[in-house]
Motif scaffolding. Structure first.
Motif, PDB file in Angstrom:
ATOM      1  N   PRO A   1      11.147  36.703   7.879  1.00 19.10           N
ATOM      2  CA  PRO A   1      12.286  36.241   7.071  1.00 19.10           C
ATOM      3  C   PRO A   1      11.892  35.851   5.642  1.00 19.10           C
ATOM      4  O   PRO A   1      10.764  35.427   5.391  1.00 19.10           O
TER       5      PRO A   1
ATOM      6  N   GLY B   1      13.055  33.649   2.028  1.00 23.55           N
ATOM      7  CA  GLY B   1      13.753  32.447   1.603  1.00 23.55           C
ATOM      8  C   GLY B   1      13.389  32.164   0.169  1.00 23.55           C
ATOM      9  O   GLY B   1      12.535  32.841  -0.412  1.00 23.55           O
TER      10      GLY B   1
ATOM     11  N   ARG C   1      11.586  30.984  -2.974  1.00 24.16           N
ATOM     12  CA  ARG C   1      10.149  30.726  -3.151  1.00 24.16           C
ATOM     13  C   ARG C   1       9.906  29.230  -3.377  1.00 24.16           C
ATOM     14  O   ARG C   1      10.634  28.585  -4.121  1.00 24.16           O
TER      15      ARG C   1
ATOM     16  N   SER D   1       2.276  33.810  -8.301  1.00 27.11           N
ATOM     17  CA  SER D   1       3.366  33.875  -7.332  1.00 27.11           C
ATOM     18  C   SER D   1       3.738  35.347  -7.118  1.00 27.11           C
ATOM     19  O   SER D   1       2.964  36.234  -7.486  1.00 27.11           O
ATOM     20  N   GLY D   2       4.894  35.609  -6.523  1.00 21.85           N
ATOM     21  CA  GLY D   2       5.366  36.985  -6.370  1.00 21.85           C
ATOM     22  C   GLY D   2       4.601  37.789  -5.331  1.00 21.85           C
ATOM     23  O   GLY D   2       3.883  37.243  -4.506  1.00 21.85           O
ATOM     24  N   PRO D   3       4.786  39.120  -5.376  1.00 23.45           N
ATOM     25  CA  PRO D   3       4.213  39.983  -4.327  1.00 23.45           C
ATOM     26  C   PRO D   3       2.688  39.909  -4.211  1.00 23.45           C
ATOM     27  O   PRO D   3       2.136  40.080  -3.126  1.00 23.45           O
TER      28      PRO D   3
ATOM     29  N   SER E   1       0.845  37.210  -4.546  1.00 26.28           N
ATOM     30  CA  SER E   1       0.583  36.027  -3.720  1.00 26.28           C
ATOM     31  C   SER E   1       1.030  36.248  -2.272  1.00 26.28           C
ATOM     32  O   SER E   1       0.373  35.785  -1.342  1.00 26.28           O
ATOM     33  N   ASP E   2       2.139  36.940  -2.092  1.00 23.49           N
ATOM     34  CA  ASP E   2       2.588  37.215  -0.723  1.00 23.49           C
ATOM     35  C   ASP E   2       1.497  37.929   0.061  1.00 23.49           C
ATOM     36  O   ASP E   2       1.246  37.623   1.234  1.00 23.49           O
TER      37      ASP E   2
ATOM     38  N   LEU F   1      -1.382  35.400   0.754  1.00 22.73           N
ATOM     39  CA  LEU F   1      -1.031  34.312   1.673  1.00 22.73           C
ATOM     40  C   LEU F   1      -0.963  34.777   3.123  1.00 22.73           C
ATOM     41  O   LEU F   1      -1.108  33.968   4.042  1.00 22.73           O
TER      42      LEU F   1
ATOM     43  N   TRP G   1      17.175  31.890  -8.668  1.00 26.11           N
ATOM     44  CA  TRP G   1      15.917  31.568  -7.990  1.00 26.11           C
ATOM     45  C   TRP G   1      15.477  32.748  -7.115  1.00 26.11           C
ATOM     46  O   TRP G   1      16.258  33.223  -6.300  1.00 26.11           O
ATOM     47  N   PRO G   2      14.251  33.225  -7.282  1.00 22.64           N
ATOM     48  CA  PRO G   2      13.826  34.388  -6.499  1.00 22.64           C
ATOM     49  C   PRO G   2      13.460  34.040  -5.053  1.00 22.64           C
ATOM     50  O   PRO G   2      13.027  32.929  -4.765  1.00 22.64           O
ATOM     51  N   SER G   3      13.646  35.001  -4.187  1.00 18.56           N
ATOM     52  CA  SER G   3      13.253  34.853  -2.789  1.00 18.56           C
ATOM     53  C   SER G   3      11.981  35.638  -2.522  1.00 18.56           C
ATOM     54  O   SER G   3      11.592  36.511  -3.293  1.00 18.56           O
ATOM     55  N   GLY G   4      11.340  35.297  -1.432  1.00 15.42           N
ATOM     56  CA  GLY G   4      10.150  36.014  -0.992  1.00 15.42           C
ATOM     57  C   GLY G   4       9.892  35.687   0.462  1.00 15.42           C
ATOM     58  O   GLY G   4      10.587  34.842   1.036  1.00 15.42           O
ATOM     59  N   PRO G   5       8.914  36.346   1.053  1.00 18.60           N
ATOM     60  CA  PRO G   5       8.600  36.054   2.461  1.00 18.60           C
ATOM     61  C   PRO G   5       8.264  34.576   2.627  1.00 18.60           C
ATOM     62  O   PRO G   5       7.544  34.008   1.822  1.00 18.60           O
ATOM     63  N   ARG G   6       8.794  33.969   3.678  1.00 19.45           N
ATOM     64  CA  ARG G   6       8.526  32.540   3.899  1.00 19.45           C
ATOM     65  C   ARG G   6       7.033  32.312   4.159  1.00 19.45           C
ATOM     66  O   ARG G   6       6.404  33.061   4.896  1.00 19.45           O
ATOM     67  N   ILE G   7       6.488  31.237   3.584  1.00 15.71           N
ATOM     68  CA  ILE G   7       5.061  30.985   3.754  1.00 15.71           C
ATOM     69  C   ILE G   7       4.754  29.889   4.772  1.00 15.71           C
ATOM     70  O   ILE G   7       3.605  29.657   5.117  1.00 15.71           O
ATOM     71  N   GLU G   8       5.802  29.226   5.283  1.00 18.02           N
ATOM     72  CA  GLU G   8       5.566  28.105   6.197  1.00 18.02           C
ATOM     73  C   GLU G   8       4.716  28.511   7.401  1.00 18.02           C
ATOM     74  O   GLU G   8       3.843  27.766   7.836  1.00 18.02           O
TER      75      GLU G   8
END
Lengths: 338, 338
Positions: free
Chosen positions: A260, A262, A264, B228-230, B232-233, B236, B259-266
């Motif tokens: 998913p 969300g 950033r 940040s961005g792809p 970092s995705d 991470l 606000w940009p979205s990206g894959p959740r990092i939690e």
């Protein structure tokens, strides 16, 4: 000490590998005979089986902390019970123990993997919740990673749950202002009336952002995150400078396939010089007893309250994880077996 | 000491408030007269003006570390120069200083806000880069927040840049394996040949994921994130257990509105019990001199190399921030003025 003869062990096995949240159909009940404990082992009669959000990860195929439970094998779980036969010097018949005994009536395990329950003045079931996995997670997740200071605003998601309710109460005992987020009027009422949160927010009731603004006028110093998802997005955009985020669970994410997206969070962490850190209890096992001792003292003198939702009988186990993710339990979900 | 008479101060002011990356059209050149320094102030003649990614945040309206530069005012920036008149006991004419002197030829500032340059054997311009903002950011961001240990795999984005190149070299000096990510064959070559990265990856060349897998077979212990961005995705999702992520910049995000979205990092942070933390140099100002001393020693003995990209004349300033975000500079971007 020999095993009682002709013992039948009813147990719940993983029948099919789920994607996402395991449902009742992914499990099956079966009966097998109980083996004798070999040298160094104990035979435990389970009294309570634990149902925990982490069990989703234990059956999914994705790489995780440990290999997934094989299909056809007994479902991995924490449990609490009584030693009824021992081939180890560590325990004798009658000792109360907890450990990874699985969803079954009887378990034969290496004695070193069992943990003695030091508080026989308190209910046995508490060893699986407030004085076990959940309480110790709350204790070290909050105090070890979240590092709250008196006066901090501490926000907790799944605040009426077994971990969240303990987090809120420990934070209050440490002099923090506590804000709980839960789903539904009942749970919000429990947060306020049973667990003593200074503020409680029903995320299902509408404007979470406005409610957080009202409850956290100086921002969020510590966020204990059990959910991920939109609840966390709202909290993370309200962090105070030098905030600490304890990533403890992702209950609101039904599946990580596909992964998913969300908003950033890097910019929140950067601008607020905040820290987000994952917490896993297994990294803190060397300080487990220290937490249990503190938690038991608070339970004894009435400063730490807890709720249990007890299902009766092994047949209630297959649907129990799904029930947890449906949010239908009120407090720590347990299965009591005969 | 009186101000030299009839000094004209040419300066670059913010002419319009940008959304996202400020472009040349958002600035204007103008000339004003230079005031005399009041009691406690110094008059500085700037020699070098700094161009930094953070300057985007200084002109945008969104809440940030400090109020945005007002339209019509001189552009806020670090600069290095020489005191030519002093009404303070802290400095005398001829002293070399650095501080927030702005994009202008002459600055009158409170003497307490200026910082003496302690290394007059090294080029003055270095006080804005490797021995200034960028070097100290790399030093404390890496050592204070990233906390690398010998043998760790340290990954850096914008690895050929002023901060990234210093991060990589400091990590190598501390015994780490260093992996740089940069855009284009030229920068990747610089990472390997000038800055000594063990591996360098061109994120524009294709399969970043596969390149990271090859360069980091045991995962990433420290990620120094400038983008940040792809990019970092991809990093991470390859963290090692107990990894540290230093969030230092978000260069790849053109705008935070929307606000940009990206894959959740939690989940990455949770499963790997990793930590992500924002770094802002201003929190480390009490340890600034300690870093400069260490950095200067490494520069003197040739263990810390740096590149500068020097634009000539104040007229080159208005396009300079945009140039930085277009990735056209090779090393620390500076403006040298007469």
């Amino acid at each position: 000490m020999p095993t009682p003869r002709n013992l039948e062990n009813r147990r719940v096995v993983l029948a099919a590998r789920p994607v996402g949240i395991p449902q009742a159909a992914h499990f099956a009940l079966e009966a097998v005979s109980v083996p004798e404990p070999a040298d160094g082992q104990v035979l435990v009669r389970n009294r309570y089986l634990s149902v925990d959000p982490a069990m989703r990860g234990w059956v999914n195929v994705a790489a995780n902390y440990a290999p997934p439970v094989p299909v056809g094998e007994v479902m991995r779980s924490f449990a609490a019970g009584e030693v009824i036969a021992s081939a180890s010097r560590l325990f004798k018949a009658g000792d109360l123990v907890t450990g990874m005994f699985g969803w079954q009536q009887y378990a034969v395990v290496d004695a070193q993997t069992a943990r003695a329950i030091p508080h026989d003045d308190l209910p046995l079931s508490a060893a699986l919740g407030v004085l076990g996995l959940n309480g110790v997670t709350a204790y070290w997740g909050l105090l070890g990673v979240g590092q709250p200071r008196p006066g901090d605003t501490v926000v907790v998601s799944t605040a009426a749950g077994a971990v969240g309710s303990a987090v809120g109460q420990i934070a209050r005992l440490k002099g923090c202002r506590t804000v709980g987020i839960a789903g539904g009027a009942d749970k919000v009422r429990q947060c306020r009336e049973i667990f003593g949160f200074d503020a409680a927010i029903d995320y299902k009731a509408g404007d979470l952002a406005a409610a957080l603004d009202a409850a956290c006028p100086r921002g969020v110093d510590v966020y204990f995150d059990n959910t991920s998802g939109p609840i966390s997005d709202a909290v993370l955009s309200r962090l105070a400078v030098r905030a600490r985020v304890v990533i403890c669970g992702t209950a609101s994410i039904a599946s990580w396939e596909p992964w998913p997206s969300g908003p950033r969070i890097e910019r929140h962490l950067l601008v607020k010089r905040a820290r987000a850190e994952g917490f896993l209890l297994f990294d803190w096992m060397d300080r487990y007893d220290e937490a249990v001792q503190a938690l038991a003292a608070w339970v004894r003198d009435g400063q730490l309250r807890y709720q249990e939702h007890v299902l009766k009988g092994l047949a209630s186990a297959p649907d129990a994880i799904a029930m947890l993710y449906r949010g239908e339990n009120q407090g720590k979900l347990l299965i009591e077996i005969e």
